[in-house]
Design an enzyme around this catalytic site. Structure first.
Site, mmCIF file in Angstrom:
data_model
loop_
_atom_site.group_PDB
_atom_site.id
_atom_site.type_symbol
_atom_site.label_atom_id
_atom_site.label_comp_id
_atom_site.label_asym_id
_atom_site.label_seq_id
_atom_site.Cartn_x
_atom_site.Cartn_y
_atom_site.Cartn_z
ATOM 1 N N HIS A 182 -34.979 -40.283 13.238
ATOM 2 C CA HIS A 182 -33.891 -41.126 12.733
ATOM 3 C C HIS A 182 -33.468 -42.191 13.735
ATOM 4 O O HIS A 182 -32.943 -43.227 13.332
ATOM 5 C CB HIS A 182 -32.689 -40.266 12.352
ATOM 6 N N ASP A 183 -33.682 -41.963 15.005
ATOM 7 C CA ASP A 183 -33.322 -42.981 15.992
ATOM 8 C C ASP A 183 -34.454 -43.984 16.185
ATOM 9 O O ASP A 183 -34.268 -45.185 16.025
ATOM 10 C CB ASP A 183 -32.975 -42.332 17.336
ATOM 11 N N HIS A 196 -41.867 -30.939 8.675
ATOM 12 C CA HIS A 196 -41.257 -30.178 7.584
ATOM 13 C C HIS A 196 -41.748 -28.728 7.563
ATOM 14 O O HIS A 196 -41.334 -27.947 6.709
ATOM 15 C CB HIS A 196 -41.568 -30.841 6.238
ATOM 16 N N ASP A 199 -40.480 -23.844 4.722
ATOM 17 C CA ASP A 199 -41.672 -22.987 4.735
ATOM 18 C C ASP A 199 -41.189 -21.539 4.769
ATOM 19 O O ASP A 199 -40.744 -21.041 5.803
ATOM 20 C CB ASP A 199 -42.523 -23.307 5.964
#
Length: 329
Positions: A70-71, A196, A246
């Protein structure tokens, strides 16, 4: 051309080379062991702090991993993500695209530990990147050697966040284009989304695949679990309603994610597209078969992401606190 003119041209050439050399000497950019002289214990302090914080609250490792994405994806790795809102500007971390991000206080704890050893030396942006690296290690992923020397930006980029940051509901073409702009190719994108493999997804991001009708692309064996975790068509964003990314190895950074999405157990649309799009599916299959290949490509893409347009040399600043630019103290 006369000898005098040639002499002056030679002098100009020497001056230009000299200025270029001085400029390079003043700003080496990102380098390995940047703090070897100014704060030799910096990376070890960050490593030990991450270990302590992980022991206290294991889920925070997911936050560190998400922080770097995100940065660094939003124009520059400069810790703009960490800035609080001011009267003049909204912070990136308060935007809808940053939904679910938390544990920023742990970055502050790491910063305080580093400041005790070396006041005013280590940037928040380097701490953000290195803590993400250590978070991957804590979760069983590869250790990634990273260059340092980043400096901190002075403003948030909330107004352009959506322009740069790929979203889980965007088309695979858009996702690939946004990563490509950072220099990350298709196998790199597939590897980075392997993050993820750990963590969890809030029901807010899933319900469109469950209500008003279940997405037929979802594995029917996985749907009852998702419905149990997300029983409301309009979930409360503040409620603790999550599905583990997961279910098999939820706290281990591994290639099980790829086997899941090939089995139609991907939670978000980006997961589903990754396993079905002709451009990405071959790499998904390869990473599902080989964790070594996944780790190799993840290491490469993570490194590129961490070096996206950093501030170095005399650009930016070394923040005293990671959530506030120095000029606002």
């Amino acid at each position: 051309m006369g000898s005098r003119a040639l002499f002056f041209l030679a002098l100009l050439s020497i001056s230009a080379v000299s200025c270029f050399a001085e400029s390079n000497e003043e700003d080496p950019g990102l380098v390995m062991n940047f703090y070897s002289d100014s704060c030799p214990q910096a990376e070890e302090i960050i490593r030990e702090q991450v270990k302590l914080l992980y022991k206290r609250h294991k889920n925070t490792a997911f936050s560190w991993l998400r922080n770097i994405f995100h940065d660094c994806a939003v124009q520059s790795c400069d810790a703009s993500l960490l800035l609080d809102s001011t009267r003049r500007s909204l912070s990136e971390k308060e935007m809808d695209r940053s939904f679910g991000m938390r544990n920023f206080r742990y970055i502050e704890e790491i910063k305080e530990a580093v400041e005790r050893e070396c006041p005013g030396v280590v940037s928040c942006s380097d701490i953000l990147v290195l803590s993400a690296r250590e978070g991957v290690v804590r979760l069983g992923g590869p250790f990634i050697p990273l260059k340092t020397g980043r400096r901190d930006g002075r403003r948030s980029r909330a107004e352009i966040l959506e322009e740069y940051l790929p979203d889980h509901n965007e088309s695979m073409s858009t996702v690939l284009e946004k990563f490509s702009a950072m220099g990350i190719d298709t196998p790199g994108v597939v590897a980075l989304l392997g993050a993820h493999s750990v963590g969890r997804t809030h029901c807010v991001k899933l319900v469109h695949r469950l209500y008003p009708e279940v997405d037929p692309a979802l594995n029917p064996d996985h749907v009852p679990h998702m419905l149990k975790k997300c029983p409301d068509a309009i979930p409360d964003p503040k409620a603790v309603q999550y599905v583990r990314n997961d279910r098999g190895t939820p706290m281990i950074f591994d290639n099980n994610y790829y086997r899941n999405i090939l089995d139609n157990k991907g939670l978000m649309m980006v997961d589903h597209q990754l396993a079905t799009d002709k451009r990405t599916k071959p790499y998904v299959k390869k990473m599902a078969k080989s964790q070594d290949y996944f780790f190799k490509e993840f290491t490469r893409a993570f490194t590129i992401l961490s070096e996206n347009n950093p501030l170095t040399g005399d650009k930016g600043e070394i923040r005293q606190q990671c959530n506030v630019a120095n000029k606002l103290h």
